[in-house]
Enzyme design. Structure first.
Site, PDB file in Angstrom:
ATOM      1  N   ASP A  53       1.044  -1.401   0.166  1.00  0.00           N
ATOM      2  CA  ASP A  53      -0.024   0.176   0.024  1.00  0.00           C
ATOM      3  C   ASP A  53       0.771   1.223  -0.006  1.00  0.00           C
ATOM      4  O   ASP A  53       1.832   1.346   0.650  1.00  0.00           O
ATOM      5  CB  ASP A  53      -0.745   0.057   1.205  1.00  0.00           C
ATOM      6  CG  ASP A  53      -1.462  -1.231   1.577  1.00  0.00           C
ATOM      7  OD1 ASP A  53      -1.595  -2.109   0.754  1.00  0.00           O
ATOM      8  OD2 ASP A  53      -2.215  -1.309   2.611  1.00  0.00           O
ATOM      9  N   GLU A 235     -10.582  -2.219   4.355  1.00  0.00           N
ATOM     10  CA  GLU A 235      -9.114  -1.739   4.657  1.00  0.00           C
ATOM     11  C   GLU A 235      -9.010  -0.458   4.119  1.00  0.00           C
ATOM     12  O   GLU A 235      -9.931  -0.037   3.121  1.00  0.00           O
ATOM     13  CB  GLU A 235      -8.214  -2.610   4.194  1.00  0.00           C
ATOM     14  CG  GLU A 235      -8.134  -4.176   4.581  1.00  0.00           C
ATOM     15  CD  GLU A 235      -6.982  -5.029   4.172  1.00  0.00           C
ATOM     16  OE1 GLU A 235      -6.359  -5.819   4.782  1.00  0.00           O
ATOM     17  OE2 GLU A 235      -6.964  -5.029   2.687  1.00  0.00           O
TER      18      GLU A 235
END
Ligand code: FRU
Length: 500
Positions: A53, A235
């Site tokens: 990420d 998420e």
């Protein structure tokens, strides 16, 4: 004496010889950087090893900071650090040393960063505002012991433009109430209510907290509408305001979900609604995705973009947890998507999110040529294509090479389809060859834009009213483009490398 002079001469000659012998090798070594097969040339990727990420994106003092989930000791996921890079233009990136290392509270999972201009946290010094990173601590020992409170939120701050970081002494700033998935804080300053807002992914809901100072957080509300996508854990949320074309303010909530994406595995859904400083109320009830491809995950937006710029800038991780750790790259794994500017557009009263590659990327354009025939030789491994559309009922665009690898993009029965089943190496994961399809929204299709970079293809309809991002691993570059059912027109640009 003579002997000494001779030996000095000899030693000098040997040294010069060594320097001469070494220089070309060094240059060669440097040139080889970012030359591996599949290595993106105009997308951000770490110099080596594993990345997932994007984290802590913040703009400050002329620099766009990009932190990212990073494992420096291997090219699969491992104990997470925050890698760090900066850019002055979102195009060329400079790698900086790792910003945050795991400590006694755990690994450093995803999170965000802000510049605390008013020094609400008191962490600034001598009139210099702190750059504050808010992230999740993931405690592997607690996890292994079977506890459920092993994810907490911590902060660190920097007083030198993100170059060095001090971990806050009273971490965690938000303890875990006994929920296994409790992570990925995204913090914004809310002008209307004059407070910090944290969006946190908590199992399969988003929990909002408020704070006057980034240090003390108060629960505000939970968001968990019955009709959203719940195929997997939620998420990496992000919450921000955007204006519609008519100037009405709406709030956008991004939520990544894994698995349960429209093409299988991970993807990012978005919600449009209103936010009053405590509660997010969706104003429409449909599941929408920021990108309909298989490979755009965990994307969030930059903090502190100056008002005179005014853009909402986004970047995503260009992979999918279904196969991210086994894609056939060598020294590194994963790249980011192109940076994109997000905006809203309205169709028949319904508001959608649009994502357009940033204008700055035009700086990479090299050779430019018009599309005149239904078959075109492209001549570069990194390129950008724009083809005008009118009201074709069906069309097909094929990119291929001489090794029988091809990708097909086509419109059929109101859907846009992307087929990578014959794109090259697909053997590392059976599901990778799956055909991706999206039902086209009720819009007139005016333009298809395609960015191809060694092993990725990003497709944008009408400047991003619809986006589709996918990885591909061809044996050789796709050198031919064939058009069926579309009038040959538009342009191709070769794109320069940002690394050499
Ligand atoms: C999303 C994610 C986050 C987590 C991080 C760990 O891809 O699972 O929820 O913080 O990756 O690397």
């Amino acid at each position: 004496m003579m002997f000494r002079q001779n030996s000095i001469l000899l030693i000098s000659l040997i040294c010069i010889g060594m320097i001469l012998a070494c220089t070309p090798n060094k240059e060669k070594g440097e040139k080889l950087k970012y030359q591996e097969q599949y290595r993106p040339q105009f997308h951000f990727s770490p110099e080596a090893n594993w990345m997932n990420d994007p984290n802590g994106m913040v703009y400050w003092d002329g620099e766009y900071h990009l932190f990212y989930q990073y494992y420096p000791d291997g090219n699969v996921w491992g104990p997470m650090h925050w890698g760090h890079a900066i850019s002055e233009d979102l195009v060329y990136w400079e790698h900086l040393p790792i910003a945050l290392y795991p400590d006694s509270l755990g690994y450093i999972f995803s999170g965000s960063a802000v510049v605390d201009h008013a020094n609400t946290s008191g962490l600034g010094k001598d009139g210099k505002p702190p750059m504050v990173a808010i992230y999740t601590y993931h405690d592997p020992i607690g996890e292994a012991a079977g506890r459920d409170d092993f994810q907490t939120q911590g902060i660190a701050y920097s007083l030198d433009n993100g170059r060095t970081w001090e971990v806050y002494q009273d971490n965690p700033v938000l303890a875990n109430p006994g929920i296994k998935d409790f992570r990925d804080p995204k913090v914004i300053w809310d002008e209307q209510t004059q407070q910090w807002i944290m969006s946190l992914a908590v199992l399969d809901k988003i929990r909002f907290y408020t704070s006057p100072n980034l240090l003390n957080w108060t629960f505000a509300s939970d968001f968990q509408p019955s009709w959203a996508a719940y195929g997997g854990v939620w998420e990496c949320p992000d919450l921000f305001p955007l204006k519609t074309e008519s100037g009405e303010e709406k709030w956008v909530l991004l939520v990544s979900i894994n698995p349960g994406g429209p093409q299988g595995g991970s993807a990012t859904q978005y919600f449009i609604g209103d936010f009053d400083g405590k509660t997010f109320n969706p104003t429409q009830e449909d599941v929408e995705w920021i990108d309909w491809g298989a490979d755009n995950y965990a994307g969030v937006t930059w903090s502190n973009i100056p008002e005179e710029d005014g853009r909402r800038l986004f970047i995503g991780w260009m992979s999918n947890w279904d196969y991210a750790q086994v894609v056939p790259t060598t020294t590194w794994r994963s790249a980011m998507t192109l940076p994109r500017a997000l905006s809203l557009y309205t169709v028949k009263g319904k508001v959608y999110l649009k994502s357009k590659p940033v204008e700055e990327l035009k700086a990479l354009r090299g050779k430019e040529f018009p599309i005149l025939n239904s078959t075109t030789e492209i001549g570069s491994k990194s390129f950008e294509v724009h083809i005008p559309l009118s009201d074709e009922k069906e069309f097909e665009i094929t990119f291929s090479n001489d090794s029988q690898n091809e990708i097909n993009i086509y419109k059929v029965r109101g859907h846009l389809v992307f087929n990578r089943s014959k794109s090259g190496n697909t053997s590392f994961m059976e599901s990778f060859g799956r055909v991706n399809a999206v039902k086209l929204p009720d819009i007139q299709l005016d333009m298809i834009s395609i960015y191809f970079d060694q092993s990725s293809i990003e497709i944008f309809i009408n400047d991003g009213q619809l986006a589709m991002t996918n990885l591909v691993f061809p044996k050789r570059a796709y050198t031919h483009m064939d058009l069926v059912g579309i009038n040959p027109a538009g342009k191709i640009y070769h794109l320069n490398s940002i690394w050499n």
